[in-house]
Every structure is written in C-alpha cells, then in structure tokens.
Design an enzyme around this catalytic site. Structure first.
Site, PDB file in Angstrom:
ATOM      1  N   CYS A  20       0.801  -1.225   0.000  1.00 52.63           N
ATOM      2  CA  CYS A  20       0.000   0.000   0.000  1.00 52.63           C
ATOM      3  C   CYS A  20       0.834   1.274   0.000  1.00 52.63           C
ATOM      4  O   CYS A  20       0.283   2.372  -0.136  1.00 52.63           O
ATOM      5  CB  CYS A  20      -0.930   0.004   1.214  1.00 52.63           C
ATOM      6  SG  CYS A  20      -1.760  -1.574   1.492  1.00 52.63           S
ATOM      7  N   HIS A  49      -3.412   7.753   6.153  1.00 52.19           N
ATOM      8  CA  HIS A  49      -3.566   6.466   5.467  1.00 52.19           C
ATOM      9  C   HIS A  49      -4.997   5.990   5.652  1.00 52.19           C
ATOM     10  O   HIS A  49      -5.638   5.553   4.699  1.00 52.19           O
ATOM     11  CB  HIS A  49      -2.560   5.460   6.015  1.00 52.19           C
ATOM     12  CG  HIS A  49      -2.510   4.177   5.267  1.00 52.19           C
ATOM     13  ND1 HIS A  49      -2.236   4.111   3.912  1.00 52.19           N
ATOM     14  CD2 HIS A  49      -2.707   2.893   5.668  1.00 52.19           C
ATOM     15  CE1 HIS A  49      -2.270   2.845   3.515  1.00 52.19           C
ATOM     16  NE2 HIS A  49      -2.558   2.089   4.555  1.00 52.19           N
ATOM     17  N   GLU A  78      -2.523   4.599  13.678  1.00 44.34           N
ATOM     18  CA  GLU A  78      -2.147   5.856  13.031  1.00 44.34           C
ATOM     19  C   GLU A  78      -2.480   7.053  13.919  1.00 44.34           C
ATOM     20  O   GLU A  78      -1.701   8.012  14.010  1.00 44.34           O
ATOM     21  CB  GLU A  78      -2.835   6.004  11.676  1.00 44.34           C
ATOM     22  CG  GLU A  78      -2.378   7.248  10.923  1.00 44.34           C
ATOM     23  CD  GLU A  78      -2.841   7.314   9.484  1.00 44.34           C
ATOM     24  OE1 GLU A  78      -2.311   8.148   8.725  1.00 44.34           O
ATOM     25  OE2 GLU A  78      -3.733   6.528   9.101  1.00 44.34           O
ATOM     26  N   LYS A 129      -9.642   7.718   1.584  1.00 46.20           N
ATOM     27  CA  LYS A 129     -10.176   6.368   1.374  1.00 46.20           C
ATOM     28  C   LYS A 129     -11.641   6.245   1.771  1.00 46.20           C
ATOM     29  O   LYS A 129     -12.318   5.302   1.359  1.00 46.20           O
ATOM     30  CB  LYS A 129      -9.333   5.348   2.130  1.00 46.20           C
ATOM     31  CG  LYS A 129      -7.916   5.192   1.589  1.00 46.20           C
ATOM     32  CD  LYS A 129      -7.152   4.127   2.360  1.00 46.20           C
ATOM     33  CE  LYS A 129      -5.730   3.978   1.842  1.00 46.20           C
ATOM     34  NZ  LYS A 129      -4.874   5.133   2.195  1.00 46.20           N
ATOM     35  N   HIS A 155      -9.684   1.841  -0.840  1.00 45.31           N
ATOM     36  CA  HIS A 155      -8.231   1.660  -0.764  1.00 45.31           C
ATOM     37  C   HIS A 155      -7.725   1.202  -2.121  1.00 45.31           C
ATOM     38  O   HIS A 155      -7.951   0.062  -2.533  1.00 45.31           O
ATOM     39  CB  HIS A 155      -7.894   0.633   0.309  1.00 45.31           C
ATOM     40  CG  HIS A 155      -6.451   0.611   0.685  1.00 45.31           C
ATOM     41  ND1 HIS A 155      -5.457   1.226  -0.048  1.00 45.31           N
ATOM     42  CD2 HIS A 155      -5.805   0.038   1.751  1.00 45.31           C
ATOM     43  CE1 HIS A 155      -4.293   1.038   0.515  1.00 45.31           C
ATOM     44  NE2 HIS A 155      -4.477   0.319   1.618  1.00 45.31           N
ATOM     45  N   PHE A 188       1.253  -3.443   3.958  1.00 42.06           N
ATOM     46  CA  PHE A 188       1.552  -4.794   4.400  1.00 42.06           C
ATOM     47  C   PHE A 188       3.069  -5.002   4.375  1.00 42.06           C
ATOM     48  O   PHE A 188       3.751  -4.558   3.468  1.00 42.06           O
ATOM     49  CB  PHE A 188       0.889  -5.820   3.473  1.00 42.06           C
ATOM     50  CG  PHE A 188      -0.540  -6.131   3.838  1.00 42.06           C
ATOM     51  CD1 PHE A 188      -1.204  -5.414   4.804  1.00 42.06           C
ATOM     52  CD2 PHE A 188      -1.215  -7.160   3.198  1.00 42.06           C
ATOM     53  CE1 PHE A 188      -2.517  -5.702   5.141  1.00 42.06           C
ATOM     54  CE2 PHE A 188      -2.533  -7.463   3.520  1.00 42.06           C
ATOM     55  CZ  PHE A 188      -3.181  -6.736   4.490  1.00 42.06           C
TER      56      PHE A 188
END
Length: 412
Positions: free
Chosen positions: A162, A302, A313, A334, A339, A398
């Site tokens: 990502c 994010h 976060e 998002k 995403h 990831f």
C-alpha cells in the site's frame, strides 16, 4: 498532476466530488460477485474508450495501464509540455485470472494422470507469448510510459504494497535532489478488484462485508468501521527541480519538501501495534524538510477503515505532534474512493496538494460514531476552509512499509 478515480476522472471532476463528500463505493458490476463475502468496491465508472483513444490503446491493455497513461498525458500537458527524464512507478501489475491457469493445466493433462509441471510450463509460456500476458507484469507499466513519452532516463517499478506509489514518489524526489535528473513522472496505478483478491483479503479479515449499504462501508476512524473497501485508479505527478521549473516558467503547484521511509521489522500481515514505523517515517519527513511539527496544518491519513490501522495511526500522529496533534486536521481520502492499494500514495498526495492550493480540507465521510481510541479532528463529513501552509500524506503497507511525504504551499 492528474488522476483517474472512482469519483472522478481528471483533477476538476475529482476535486469537486471529493469536496462534496461523494462516495465511489458500489456493488461490483464488472464480474458477478455473488458468493463472495465482500461484494462491493470502488471502481472507475467511466467507459474506458475515452481514455484509450489518445494513445490508440486496444482492449488488450490492462485497466491500470489505461488509467496511468491517460493521467500521465494530462499531467504533462498541464506542466507546460515538460519532458520527463525519468519514470518511477508504484504498482503490483495486473492479475492473471485463476481460471486461465486452470484451463492451461487441464489442457495439457492426460486423462487419468496428474498434471505434469513440465507440460504446464511449456503451455503457459506459449499462451503467455500468444496472448500478451507480459502486460500483466509489474514492470510493464513503467516501460509503457517510457515508450509513450520517450523517457530514456532511469525507470523503476516499486512494489511495497500500500506504500508503493508513495515510495515511488519519494525515490523520484531523491533522484532529482541528487542531481541525477531534473524531471520525473511519479506514478501510482492499481486495478486488482477481482475475485481472488477479494477472497484473499476477506480471509485476512480486513475487508468490509457491508454489502447492503456500500456507500457507507468505508468509514475511517468511526467506531463502527469493520474493514476497508478495495478501490482502483491511478495518480500521476510530474516532479521537477525548482530552479529548472522556474527557468521555463512552469506552473508550480506545491513544493515537495520532505520524504520519510521506514520498515516496522514486525511481521508481514499487519503493522507494529506501537506504531513505531509510522512514527519514524513522519519524523524523518519532518527532519528532511527541516520543519517543526507545529508547522504542519493537515495530515492526509492512510486511514484505511480497519480497526487496527486507524487506532495505530492516531496514536502515531499524537506521538509525533504532541499537543499540536489536537490542532491538526486529519482526513482520509479512502472514505470516498476506497483503498486503491499501490495507487493510494499518489492519489492521496495529489489530494493533499489540491488542499494546499485551494485552502480547503476534504472530509472523512461516513464518520458518525466517535471512537475513544481515535480522538483527533477527522474533518467529519463536510469539507472545511482552512489556512494551510504545510501538510503530510501518510502511506502504510503490508509488510510494515511506511512512507510519509511532506508538501508546502508554493510561493511561485
């Protein structure tokens, strides 16, 4: 810069929809999602023909290639016809349908025998060449863009989940700063809304299964969030060394001033619960830009809408910015476009630059129920005018990859 997204194609259409808080999440229509745990996604609705025509692209070109080339063409035009000297791409390539593998395997299997790897490999190579499956390789897009724009300088494809396109932007930034090149196209593109990806993400427990109300399924930082929604799209930015841009009278949108990158060294499937990688990436971006934390006005988060990411976060932002975290606006793109995985960093940096340009912060939509663990100002549901001089865009992926890009409003 330019982009292709589920809520708008091109800067103007996208930005108008983002400020209105539009949701691009719908039930999947380009294949039958019946039987899948999650049957929703944020897909680009526009017919692709208008995007294919300028490059003469046929139906065999992957969707991500079509999206990226269209956005790159408009980005270069908006930059006054600059000649990019390098291309840095974040993408995972396209996916080969598992039914294709199955068909190949059974085509070479003798009745009553097991599938032989040697026969499968020979047939796979034949089909790969005959049907142009090389277009599915991650490095294909960078080569295609280089061909389309005559770019003979450095070209790189980065796949760090990502964070891929944020990572690509950061590496292009560093190449320009080193003096290797004066200009670069930084690209993020992804189109992996497919049965196998949805099933895999569902098995990991990270996708929303809110099939009955897709428009509200992506709800970052909300207490009722239950997973992210897959999206697709592309974002392209033309980066240029400042004096080089000034000499040719280029329209300067913002200054990319800092880049921070880190790895959690934790595990492949999720981020470190203490947020150490995110904290380090943000601190490195601030140090790189020689900026104090109190000078940052906005964080494009994010913000995936997964319980762990949003909590971690939030804690990381508070660790980096201290008491100033309460004064910073934080919002998640998002919530509107899902995403977009490898494309997320590029699309979200473009969103951050637009916020600086117009002095308005896009909202986090679907925010209804506050979460005690997520207690910052998430700009809920409505865009907000604000005085913005500096902002950061976060990308976490990831494998514990973390990238943070810091931009300042340009005086040019």
């Amino acid at each position: 810069m330019d982009l292709v997204t589920p809520i708008g194609v091109g800067l103007d259409a996208y930005w108008k929809a983002a400020l209105a808080g539009a949701s691009g999440v719908r039930r999947i229509t380009h294949f039958d999602p019946s039987g899948l745990p999650s049957q929703i996604a944020a897909c680009v609705p526009e017919p692709l023909q208008s995007l294919r025509e300028p490059f003469g692209l046929g139906a065999e070109e992957p969707r991500s290639t079509v999206f990226a080339l269209a956005a790159a063409r408009r980005a270069v035009e908006q930059a006054g016809g600059a000649a990019p000297a390098g291309v840095y791409v974040g993408t995972s390539g396209e996916r080969i349908d598992l039914r294709k593998f199955g068909a190949i395997a059974y085509a070479v299997r003798e009745p009553g025998t097991e599938i032989r790897p040697d026969r499968f490999a020979r047939e796979y190579v034949r089909v790969f060449a005959a049907e142009g499956l090389f277009r599915t390789l991650p490095q294909y897009l960078a080569s295609r863009i280089a061909e389309g724009f005559g770019i003979v300088g450095p070209g790189a494809t980065i796949q760090t989940a990502c964070t891929s396109s944020a990572h690509a932007i950061g590496e292009a930034f560093r190449a320009i700063r080193r003096g290797d090149i004066d200009t670069a196209l930084a690209v993020g593109a992804e189109c992996i809304v497919a049965p196998i990806e949805i099933q895999l993400f569902c098995l990991l427990g990270v996708l929303s299964k809110q099939n009955d109300a897709p428009e509200t399924a992506s709800r970052p930082f909300d207490a009722l969030r239950n997973g992210f929604v897959l999206g697709e799209g592309a974002g392209v930015l033309l980066l240029e060394e400042l004096e080089h841009a000034r000499r040719r009278g280029a329209p300067i949108l913002a200054e990319l001033a800092g880049y921070g990158s880190s790895c959690d060294a934790y595990r492949i499937t999720d981020e470190a619960p203490d947020g150490r990688g995110a904290i380090l990436a943000m601190r490195r971006a601030l140090a790189d830009a020689k900026l104090d934390a109190v000078e940052v006005d906005y964080v494009n988060a994010h913000g995936t809408s997964t319980p762990m990411n949003d909590r971690v976060e939030t804690a990381a932002i508070k660790a980096v910015f201290g008491t100033h975290a309460r004064a910073i606006a934080v919002s998640s793109t998002k919530s509107m476009i899902g995403h977009t995985i490898s494309a997320a960093g590029a699309i979200e940096l473009i969103t951050t630059v637009l916020a600086l340009r117009d002095q308005v912060i896009p909202p986090t939509i679907n925010y209804e129920v506050p979460d005690p663990d997520c207690d910052l100002d998430y700009v809920p549901n409505r865009a907000r005018s604000a005085r913005l001089q500096a902002a950061i865009s976060n990308s976490f992926g990831f494998g514990g990859h973390n990238d943070c890009l810091l931009v300042r409003r340009s005086d040019d």
